[in-house]
Write an enzyme that holds these catalytic residues in place. Structure first.
Site, PDB file in Angstrom:
ATOM      1  N   ASP A  80     -10.913   1.493  -1.416  1.00  0.00           N
ATOM      2  CA  ASP A  80     -11.073   2.913  -1.112  1.00  0.00           C
ATOM      3  C   ASP A  80     -12.070   3.613  -2.033  1.00  0.00           C
ATOM      4  O   ASP A  80     -12.441   4.765  -1.785  1.00  0.00           O
ATOM      5  CB  ASP A  80      -9.725   3.640  -1.212  1.00  0.00           C
ATOM      6  CG  ASP A  80      -8.857   3.426   0.011  1.00  0.00           C
ATOM      7  OD1 ASP A  80      -9.410   3.183   1.100  1.00  0.00           O
ATOM      8  OD2 ASP A  80      -7.623   3.487  -0.118  1.00  0.00           O
ATOM      9  N   ASP A  85       0.837  -1.187   0.000  1.00  0.00           N
ATOM     10  CA  ASP A  85       0.000   0.000   0.000  1.00  0.00           C
ATOM     11  C   ASP A  85       0.883   1.252   0.000  1.00  0.00           C
ATOM     12  O   ASP A  85       1.951   1.285   0.613  1.00  0.00           O
ATOM     13  CB  ASP A  85      -0.894  -0.016   1.240  1.00  0.00           C
ATOM     14  CG  ASP A  85      -1.955   1.062   1.208  1.00  0.00           C
ATOM     15  OD1 ASP A  85      -2.751   1.070   0.257  1.00  0.00           O
ATOM     16  OD2 ASP A  85      -1.976   1.893   2.133  1.00  0.00           O
ATOM     17  N   GLU A 103       0.800  -0.422  -5.007  1.00  0.00           N
ATOM     18  CA  GLU A 103      -0.274   0.574  -5.146  1.00  0.00           C
ATOM     19  C   GLU A 103       0.382   1.893  -5.541  1.00  0.00           C
ATOM     20  O   GLU A 103       0.981   2.584  -4.712  1.00  0.00           O
ATOM     21  CB  GLU A 103      -1.031   0.690  -3.829  1.00  0.00           C
ATOM     22  CG  GLU A 103      -2.273   1.561  -3.907  1.00  0.00           C
ATOM     23  CD  GLU A 103      -1.986   2.997  -3.504  1.00  0.00           C
ATOM     24  OE1 GLU A 103      -2.100   3.875  -4.377  1.00  0.00           O
ATOM     25  OE2 GLU A 103      -1.647   3.238  -2.340  1.00  0.00           O
TER      26      GLU A 103
END
Length: 508
Positions: free
Chosen positions: A407, A306, A353
């Site tokens: 998200d 992430d 990401e």
């Protein structure tokens, strides 16, 4: 379904594949939350029937009410979440009785109620521990010895949190805040049974996970895990090794993590975790990171890192700054980090990401190590999809394509509540037919499957055609997140058959 070999790095000769994004917590478990028991095995079988290769999950570390139960704000980077331990498996081991399990069946809610789940599950785990005769369990003691480097800190910290009524470590008395060896030894003497209980729960988690992962491999399903870049301020990691983080000598924060304004939040996001003291990590050859990755790679076949851009440059906000506007970009460890990690893992098993505000340096770092990046179709359809790097005609093989992520809004919610009239018009032009609320999910899922991206992963909510009520997370908000549950009877064979047909059609 035959298993497909998946190399650690993606190249043009690799087979195409597909997967589904679904947190373990969202599965229909018996205690109001998904776990590592029957609900997980049933889901893996459904994925196999649907011709899938990947099950992407969210981080599986322990969570807290103080952090809104966010899996990205766990208080230990190497431990598992005890709420994911399956009471059904403990029953089959003879550690729970049928009468114990019957108490879980009266509890069910449309969304996960973490507080109530804890009130039900914690006593079950304590009963199972009392019946386990852990002191005589050779396998348990072997586990404690093998995991000692993090497990001792974890169990001490967890017990101290209870002693101090949930107060963060930086508000503890100095004798425990500073981890005095003498005081920790006396803690073990006085609270030995409680410490052993925390260790035993981790033993059960690791054992149940290992068994599930073996079943996944038998079914041809690989697990794509998720590693948050930062550690929570109130965490075992920061308490036990404060020199690795941006803290003052008294343990108070210097600089905290976040991001400037972006797609997800026009005000930016102030996450509040301490940024790293990268000089200290470099001095120790990234030992903490290597231990963390080693623990996680036992759980997963690959991991999504992430906020990858933080390794190139990260947004640091002064601890006293209430907003993100006065933050500054600082240089991350970049290639030095990944070259060191390669000493332990020659083929780095990462998906990164690389969303949000990035620059050429971030892309160069990704390409240097051949990390698959991410493309999100919801980001493609502004006023001019022709210019968007997320539009399929700009995809390449070294990416994973999503309709949306944890998200994002669900695709239906995005179409109904967020996509502008001009965006809808550009989407119609792009696909060559009229898109509406009834066909938006099929349209974007087919688009993802048709992409040249190596892997296509679809959030389960989009397969169910669910609206904004099923959204997993709203970045920047602290309540009402991470609580989506699969509605009963939604995982039907007909949906698996439809997905299998698309998997064959697009050679995934």
């Amino acid at each position: 379904m035959s298993s497909k070999a998946t190399p650690a790095t993606m190249d043009i000769h690799s087979p195409r594949d597909a997967g589904v994004l679904c947190p373990i917590t969202s599965l229909p478990g018996i205690c109001g939350i998904g776990d590592l028991g029957d609900c997980a095995y049933n889901f893996v079988k459904w994925l196999a029937d649907a011709g899938q290769t990947w099950w992407q999950i969210l981080p599986v570390g322990p969570v807290s009410s103080e952090q809104g139960y966010s899996p990205y704000s766990s208080w230990c980077s190497q431990a598992g979440n005890p709420l994911l331990i399956s009471p059904e498996i403990l029953y089959r081991k003879g550690l729970l009785k049928q009468s114990d399990l019957s108490k879980t069946k009266v509890f069910d809610t449309p969304k996960i109620d973490y507080q109530t789940v804890s009130q039900i599950k914690d006593p079950l785990l304590e009963k199972a521990f009392q019946r386990s005769n852990a002191s005589e369990d050779v396998e348990f003691h072997r586990f404690c010895k093998e995991e000692k480097c993090w497990l001792d800190n974890f169990s001490n910290y967890t017990v101290l949190k209870k002693i101090y009524n949930g107060a963060p470590w930086y508000h503890w008395p100095e004798k425990h805040k500073s981890r005095s060896g003498k005081n920790l030894e006396s803690l073990k003497t006085q609270y030995g049974n409680s410490i052993q209980f925390e260790q035993w729960k981790q033993f059960q988690f690791f054992e149940q996970w290992s068994q599930l992962k073996t079943y996944c491999a038998e079914q041809g399903i690989k697990i794509l895990g998720d590693i948050p870049v930062y550690a929570s301020y109130d965490s075992v990691d920061v308490w036990s090794q404060p020199h690795l983080f941006s803290l003052n000598p008294d343990g108070s924060l210097q600089g905290v993590a976040g991001v400037p304004p972006d797609y997800f939040n026009q005000e930016g996001q102030r996450w509040g975790m301490p940024v790293y003291n990268w000089e200290e990590h470099i001095n120790e050859d990234f030992a903490w990171w290597k231990k963390r990755l080693a623990s996680n790679l036992r759980f997963f076949d690959k991991v999504r890192i992430d906020h990858f851009r933080a390794f190139h440059s990260y947004w640091e906000i002064g601890a006293d700054e209430p907003t993100t506007k006065n933050g500054v970009w600082k240089q991350g460890p970049g290639k030095t980090f990944f070259l060191s990690i390669q000493k332990n893992w020659k083929d780095l098993p990462f998906v990164v990401e690389d969303l949000g505000e990035t620059d050429l340096g971030v892309e160069k770092l990704r390409r240097r190590f051949k990390f698959p990046g991410m493309k999100v179709l919801q980001f493609a359809f502004g006023e001019n999809p022709g210019d968007s790097p997320h539009a399929p005609h700009h995809h390449s093989h070294d990416f994973v394509v999503y309709t949306g992520t944890h998200d994002n809004n669900t695709t239906l919610g995005w179409y109904k509540d967020e996509l502008t009239r001009k965006g809808k018009a550009s989407l119609n032009r792009y696909v060559g037919h009229r898109v509406n609320a009834k066909n938006i999910n099929d349209t974007l899922i087919r688009m993802a499957y048709a992409s040249v991206a190596r892997t296509a992963i679809i959030p389960l909510q989009d397969l169910f055609n669910m609206d904004s009520e099923a959204r997993m997370n709203r970045p920047g908000s602290r309540t009402g997140n991470w609580n989506w549950k699969i509605p009963k009877q939604m995982l039907q064979p007909e949906l698996a058959k439809k997905l299998l047909d698309w998997t064959h059609l697009y050679k995934r």
